[in-house]
Design a protein around this motif. Sequence first.
Motif, short mmCIF file in Angstrom:
data_model
loop_
_atom_site.label_atom_id
_atom_site.label_comp_id
_atom_site.label_asym_id
_atom_site.label_seq_id
_atom_site.Cartn_x
_atom_site.Cartn_y
_atom_site.Cartn_z
N SER A 108 -23.17 1.08 3.14
CA SER A 108 -24.42 0.38 3.46
C SER A 108 -24.37 -1.04 2.90
CB SER A 108 -25.62 1.15 2.88
OG SER A 108 -25.60 1.09 1.47
N LYS A 109 -25.27 -1.88 3.34
CA LYS A 109 -25.33 -3.27 2.87
C LYS A 109 -25.67 -3.35 1.39
CE LYS A 109 -26.50 -5.17 7.36
NZ LYS A 109 -27.49 -5.85 8.16
N SER A 110 -26.35 -2.34 0.88
CA SER A 110 -26.74 -2.35 -0.53
C SER A 110 -25.64 -1.82 -1.44
CB SER A 110 -28.02 -1.52 -0.72
OG SER A 110 -27.76 -0.16 -0.39
N GLY A 111 -24.48 -1.46 -0.85
CA GLY A 111 -23.37 -0.97 -1.66
C GLY A 111 -23.29 0.54 -1.76
N GLY A 112 -24.23 1.21 -1.19
CA GLY A 112 -24.21 2.68 -1.20
C GLY A 112 -23.47 3.22 0.01
N VAL A 113 -23.65 4.49 0.24
CA VAL A 113 -23.02 5.16 1.37
C VAL A 113 -24.11 5.70 2.29
CG1 VAL A 113 -21.56 7.09 2.07
CG2 VAL A 113 -20.99 5.79 0.03
N THR A 114 -23.94 5.47 3.59
CA THR A 114 -24.87 6.00 4.58
C THR A 114 -24.21 7.20 5.25
OG1 THR A 114 -25.77 3.80 4.99
CG2 THR A 114 -26.16 5.47 6.68
N VAL A 115 -24.97 8.29 5.30
CA VAL A 115 -24.47 9.51 5.93
C VAL A 115 -24.90 9.51 7.39
CG1 VAL A 115 -24.59 12.03 5.92
CG2 VAL A 115 -24.58 10.77 3.76
N GLY A 116 -23.92 9.72 8.28
CA GLY A 116 -24.20 9.74 9.71
C GLY A 116 -24.18 11.14 10.28
N ARG A 117 -23.76 11.25 11.50
CA ARG A 117 -23.76 12.51 12.25
C ARG A 117 -22.75 13.51 11.69
NH1 ARG A 117 -22.18 13.67 18.44
NH2 ARG A 117 -23.52 15.48 18.73
N LYS A 118 -23.12 14.77 11.75
CA LYS A 118 -22.23 15.86 11.38
C LYS A 118 -21.69 16.50 12.66
CE LYS A 118 -24.85 15.69 7.44
NZ LYS A 118 -26.21 15.28 7.22
N ILE A 119 -20.36 16.61 12.76
CA ILE A 119 -19.71 17.16 13.94
C ILE A 119 -19.15 18.54 13.61
CG2 ILE A 119 -17.88 16.83 15.66
CD1 ILE A 119 -20.07 14.68 15.77
N LEU A 120 -19.65 19.54 14.31
CA LEU A 120 -19.21 20.92 14.10
C LEU A 120 -17.80 21.09 14.63
CD1 LEU A 120 -19.97 23.78 13.17
CD2 LEU A 120 -20.96 24.16 15.43
N LYS A 121 -16.88 21.53 13.76
CA LYS A 121 -15.48 21.72 14.13
C LYS A 121 -15.15 23.20 14.34
CE LYS A 121 -14.12 17.49 14.02
NZ LYS A 121 -13.68 16.84 15.22
N GLU A 122 -15.72 24.06 13.49
CA GLU A 122 -15.44 25.49 13.59
C GLU A 122 -16.46 26.25 12.75
OE1 GLU A 122 -14.11 27.49 10.85
OE2 GLU A 122 -13.97 25.85 9.45
N ILE A 123 -16.52 27.55 12.98
CA ILE A 123 -17.29 28.46 12.15
C ILE A 123 -16.34 29.53 11.67
CG2 ILE A 123 -19.15 30.17 12.12
CD1 ILE A 123 -20.70 28.43 14.04
N SER A 124 -16.47 29.89 10.39
CA SER A 124 -15.58 30.91 9.84
C SER A 124 -16.36 32.11 9.34
CB SER A 124 -14.78 30.33 8.65
OG SER A 124 -13.73 29.52 9.09
N ILE A 125 -15.71 33.27 9.48
CA ILE A 125 -16.22 34.44 8.78
C ILE A 125 -15.59 34.36 7.39
CG2 ILE A 125 -16.65 35.86 10.82
CD1 ILE A 125 -14.05 37.35 10.23
N VAL A 126 -16.42 34.52 6.36
CA VAL A 126 -15.98 34.33 4.99
C VAL A 126 -16.50 35.44 4.08
CG1 VAL A 126 -15.79 31.81 5.22
CG2 VAL A 126 -17.94 32.80 4.48
N LYS A 127 -15.88 35.56 2.91
CA LYS A 127 -16.33 36.56 1.93
C LYS A 127 -17.71 36.23 1.41
CE LYS A 127 -11.71 37.67 0.36
NZ LYS A 127 -10.72 37.54 -0.73
N ALA A 128 -17.90 34.95 1.06
CA ALA A 128 -19.20 34.50 0.55
C ALA A 128 -19.43 33.06 0.97
CB ALA A 128 -19.25 34.63 -0.96
N GLY A 129 -20.63 32.80 1.47
CA GLY A 129 -21.18 31.56 1.84
C GLY A 129 -20.49 30.42 2.33
#
Length: 129
Positions: A108-129
Amino acid sequence: MSQTLLWGTANPEGMKNYKGIYLNEEDVTDMIKQVERAKVLGNPIPVHVEHKGVVIGHVESAWIHSGNLDCLIALNNKVLEGAFGSEFVRKGICKDLSLGYDVSLSNSKSGGVTVGRKILKEISIVKAG
């Protein structure tokens, strides 16, 4: 049986009024659109075990429920890994769904970080969360 159908809620949950690298409710709504678009284009969102290895299935559909992403997943039992994945779920070894997504970040212009769009790549079955 050539496929196993699963329904579950994916982690992380969509948080209200949040603007970081995790998900907010707007991101969940956008991911539902991404699932629908990928399926229409003939390239459905893949499913893995623990975010690695071969594709064991795909996301059939997704919807928002209590601010979270719920999914219907089809596991392919014709491939060995898919059959194992089905058994991991059936026996309670893998009980959760986890989202694999990329996050667009910019300075960002203020020196921070701007978070943009999240792109779904995959979904996993996992043991926990």
